[in-house]
Motif scaffolding. Structure first.
Motif, short mmCIF file in Angstrom:
data_model
loop_
_atom_site.label_atom_id
_atom_site.label_comp_id
_atom_site.label_asym_id
_atom_site.label_seq_id
_atom_site.Cartn_x
_atom_site.Cartn_y
_atom_site.Cartn_z
N UNK A 15 -138.16 21.20 49.92
CA UNK A 15 -139.38 20.77 50.62
C UNK A 15 -139.75 19.35 50.22
N UNK A 16 -139.69 19.04 48.93
CA UNK A 16 -140.00 17.69 48.47
C UNK A 16 -138.97 16.68 48.96
N UNK A 17 -137.71 17.10 49.00
CA UNK A 17 -136.65 16.20 49.47
C UNK A 17 -136.80 15.92 50.96
N UNK A 66 -132.48 9.62 45.85
CA UNK A 66 -131.98 10.03 44.54
C UNK A 66 -133.13 10.21 43.55
N UNK A 67 -134.06 9.28 43.52
CA UNK A 67 -135.19 9.37 42.59
C UNK A 67 -136.08 10.56 42.93
N UNK A 68 -136.33 10.81 44.21
CA UNK A 68 -137.17 11.94 44.60
C UNK A 68 -136.47 13.27 44.30
N UNK A 96 -136.00 18.18 41.24
CA UNK A 96 -135.11 19.11 40.53
C UNK A 96 -135.57 19.33 39.10
N UNK A 97 -136.03 18.28 38.44
CA UNK A 97 -136.52 18.43 37.07
C UNK A 97 -137.71 19.37 37.03
N UNK A 98 -138.62 19.21 38.00
CA UNK A 98 -139.79 20.08 38.05
C UNK A 98 -139.40 21.53 38.32
N UNK A 99 -138.46 21.73 39.23
CA UNK A 99 -138.05 23.10 39.58
C UNK A 99 -137.27 23.75 38.45
N UNK A 100 -136.36 23.00 37.82
CA UNK A 100 -135.52 23.58 36.78
C UNK A 100 -136.30 23.95 35.51
N UNK A 101 -137.52 23.44 35.40
CA UNK A 101 -138.35 23.82 34.25
C UNK A 101 -139.32 24.94 34.57
N UNK A 102 -139.22 25.49 35.79
CA UNK A 102 -140.13 26.56 36.20
C UNK A 102 -139.77 27.88 35.53
N UNK A 103 -140.72 28.80 35.51
CA UNK A 103 -140.53 30.09 34.83
C UNK A 103 -139.44 30.92 35.50
N UNK A 104 -139.37 30.91 36.84
CA UNK A 104 -138.39 31.76 37.51
C UNK A 104 -136.96 31.27 37.27
#
Length: 313
Positions: free
Chosen positions: A237-239, A197-199, A204-212
């Motif tokens: 990939x991280x999960x 859950x923590x990972x 997800x936080x990192x991806x959802x803040x991406x430009x795309x």
């Protein structure tokens, strides 16, 4: 894909050789005399010396390791000092129990942990995010044996819903098998639910803040598509990384879990072999566990390549 598979298999060979040497050295260094296990403590010295010669325990340790390694390569892991049964036969009875426990625990941690992490990321800095964080920290702080005892007290002693111990093979009675495995799976999987859950939340936080992702929202993509397609797929990939790494930790947790619930698996067998000074069984059991970890890491690498071909180097 084939090139990656071949390269990983070649890399696994020296790893297995080094691990095999370490396993053998640690087992031999443990105190105790196998001849006493076979003949008993009151056996005469002459009989004990004869047993040591038959087992090759009087040979130099390098010769002992070479003989054990060459036999192991051919599938012969020797015999148990205590029971006299072939180690391979004992392992074949124990592996399905531990494999089922680890697999179900891994599935449990993913099925519960991934949605919790996604919800926490979507509701970032809200009470939902805080609640998931508190639950995760609490789950990580609780030892396996303590969780197992609490579950037995609640579901067996108070509610009378689940059996406290034992194991029934799935092929004999699927319902009884799953009934006996519920509490061990929850015990072993609870801590890894928190880790997954923590990972997942961090990825997800990192991806959802991406430009795309911002571009997708600007083009009018629905929130479900943004989260499920653009977000979760790129966070996989991280999960997968953390899920693959947890398998090795589960092998350690299986030792405690199988002991608490009296499951006849590898973990409990390895623990008993240490107390019994049954070095042949100990070496074979640990070797199988290490081999399982290597196989899971290999499968994780292959899954990386399927999710993102750029990871093949």
């Amino acid at each position: 894909m084939l090139r990656l598979l071949v390269r990983r298999l070649l890399q696994a060979i020296p790893v297995m050789l080094i691990v095999s040497a370490v396993i053998f050295a640690v087992a031999v260094a443990l105190p105790g005399d196998p001849s006493l296990i076979i003949l008993g403590e009151n056996a005469p010295e002459a009989a004990r010396e004869r047993i040591r010669q038959e087992l090759g325990l009087d040979d130099p340790i390098v010769i002992q390791f070479w003989n054990w390694l060459t036999n192991a390569i051919t599938g012969d892991l020797g015999k148990s000092f205590k029971s006299g049964e072939a180690v391979v036969s004992i392992l074949m009875d124990r592996i399905p129990v531990t494999l089922e426990l680890a697999t179900l625990s891994l599935v449990f941690s993913v099925v519960i942990g991934v949605p919790l992490g996604m919800i926490a990321a979507i509701r970032r800095n809200t009470w939902v995010d805080a609640a998931v964080s508190v639950l995760s920290v609490s789950a990580l702080a609780m030892p396996f044996f303590w969780v197992g005892i609490l579950l037995i007290m609640l579901f067996t002693l108070r509610l009378g819903l689940l059996p406290p111990s034992g194991y029934v093979p799935f092929t004999e009675d699927p319902v009884a098998n799953l009934t006996h495995m519920i509490m061990p799976v929850v015990t072993l999987g609870s801590a890894y639910v928190a880790i997954v859950a923590r990972q997942t939340r961090a990825a997800m936080i990192q991806v959802l803040s991406a430009d795309y992702v911002r571009t997708a929202r600007a083009k009018g993509a629905s929130e479900f598509r943004v989260v499920a397609i653009h977000g979760f797929r790129n966070a996989l990939v991280a999960i997968v990384t953390v899920v693959g790494l947890q398998f090795a930790g589960m092998m350690g947790g299986a030792v405690v879990t199988e002991t608490v619930f009296q499951l006849p698996g590898l973990g409990r067998m390895i623990t008993n072999s240490i107390f019994d000074r049954d070095y042949g069984l100990l070496q074979g059991g640990v070797l199988i566990v290490v081999l399982g970890v290597i196989i899971v890491n290999l499968l994780t690498d292959l899954l990386y390549n399927l999710l993102d071909p750029r990871t093949e180097q």
